[in-house]
Design an enzyme around this catalytic site. Structure first.
Site, PDB file in Angstrom:
ATOM      1  N   SER A   1       0.600  -0.823  -0.276  1.00  0.00           N
ATOM      2  CA  SER A   1      -0.252   0.011   0.126  1.00  0.00           C
ATOM      3  C   SER A   1       0.827   1.163   0.326  1.00  0.00           C
ATOM      4  CB  SER A   1      -1.133  -0.157   1.153  1.00  0.00           C
ATOM      5  OG  SER A   1      -1.915   0.638   1.209  1.00  0.00           O
ATOM      6  N   ASP A   2       0.113   2.464  -0.916  1.00  0.00           N
ATOM      7  CA  ASP A   2       1.286   3.445  -0.401  1.00  0.00           C
ATOM      8  C   ASP A   2      -0.206   4.653  -0.890  1.00  0.00           C
ATOM      9  OD1 ASP A   2       3.969   4.783  -0.355  1.00  0.00           O
ATOM     10  OD2 ASP A   2       3.010   5.242  -2.253  1.00  0.00           O
ATOM     11  N   GLN A   3       0.218   6.012   0.296  1.00  0.00           N
ATOM     12  CA  GLN A   3      -0.411   7.044   0.005  1.00  0.00           C
ATOM     13  C   GLN A   3      -0.025   7.881  -0.660  1.00  0.00           C
ATOM     14  OE1 GLN A   3      -1.925   8.883   3.191  1.00  0.00           O
ATOM     15  NE2 GLN A   3      -3.552   7.866   2.790  1.00  0.00           N
TER      16      GLN A   3
ATOM     17  N   ALA B   1      -3.416   3.816  -2.526  1.00  0.00           N
ATOM     18  CA  ALA B   1      -3.401   2.624  -3.582  1.00  0.00           C
ATOM     19  C   ALA B   1      -2.845   0.939  -2.589  1.00  0.00           C
ATOM     20  CB  ALA B   1      -2.268   2.878  -4.487  1.00  0.00           C
TER      21      ALA B   1
END
EC number: 3.6.1.-
Length: 205
Positions: free
Chosen positions: A78-80, A115
């Site tokens: 996950s990434d933001q 994401a």
């Protein structure tokens, strides 16, 4: 049939974030944590959505690549990325940077691209999605922003505000299809992905 054949694949969270770990614990499933070693620098010309999706997949693939041959695992990456007026906002790292971020965002709407990627080592297949959260920040004076930063020291989160804590006081409104996306791990999307690959999230299906 042996227990190994009946056993579901390992669930691995590819993240160093304590916030994502706390969120995943809400699903009440056993999981391991592995820290991915990747370069998180945005590429020139990338949109926030593309950056977030690329890094989420890179994290999951990096951890999956370190698994032994034949290991059945579902790896979560996950990434933001936060953005306003076309500018990407990263983790501030320092008090001065965090204050500058909050000053720039006050009174504005900021979009957070969270994401999520689920990599299935058994088949090599990937599910990925970008969950967008629109956040309206309050127009607060510098003294209030300083007080918040000293109280919560949110220097390790994109946008310099922890919505799960005192940072909620900086916000006027939150608009999202997934209430956990803003914290960094969209659990509605993750639950859908896990169920799609037959993971017994709600018992035997």
């Amino acid at each position: 049939m042996s227990d190994s054949l009946n056993r579901p694949p390992r669930l691995i969270l590819a993240s160093s974030s304590p916030y994502r770990r706390e969120l995943l614990q809400r699903l009440r499933v056993p999981f391991d944590v592995a820290v991915p070693a990747i370069d998180e620098t945005p590429l020139a010309g990338e949109t926030p959505e593309v950056t977030a999706l690329r890094l989420a997949q890179a994290k999951a693939r990096a951890v999956a690549g370190g698994l032994g041959a034949g290991v059945a695992a579902l790896v979560i990456g996950s990434d933001q990325v936060a953005t306003y007026d076309g500018l990407q906002i990263g983790k501030p790292g320092t008090h001065a940077n965090a204050l500058a971020q909050l000053q720039a965002m006050r009174g504005r709407e900021v979009q957070f691209h969270s994401a999520l990627c689920l990599f299935d080592s058994r088949s090599g297949t990937v599910q990925a999605v970008d969950v967008v959260t629109r956040v309206q920040f309050r127009d607060l004076p510098d003294a209030a922003l300083e007080a918040y930063l000293l109280a919560e020291t949110p220097y390790d989160v994109a946008g310099s505000a922890k919505s799960e804590g005192l940072g909620i006081a900086l916000l006027e409104a939150i608009h999202s299809d997934d209430p956990t996306a803003l914290v960094g791990l969209p659990l509605i999307a993750l639950s859908r992905m896990l169920l799609a690959v037959g993971y017994p999230l709600l018992g035997a299906q």
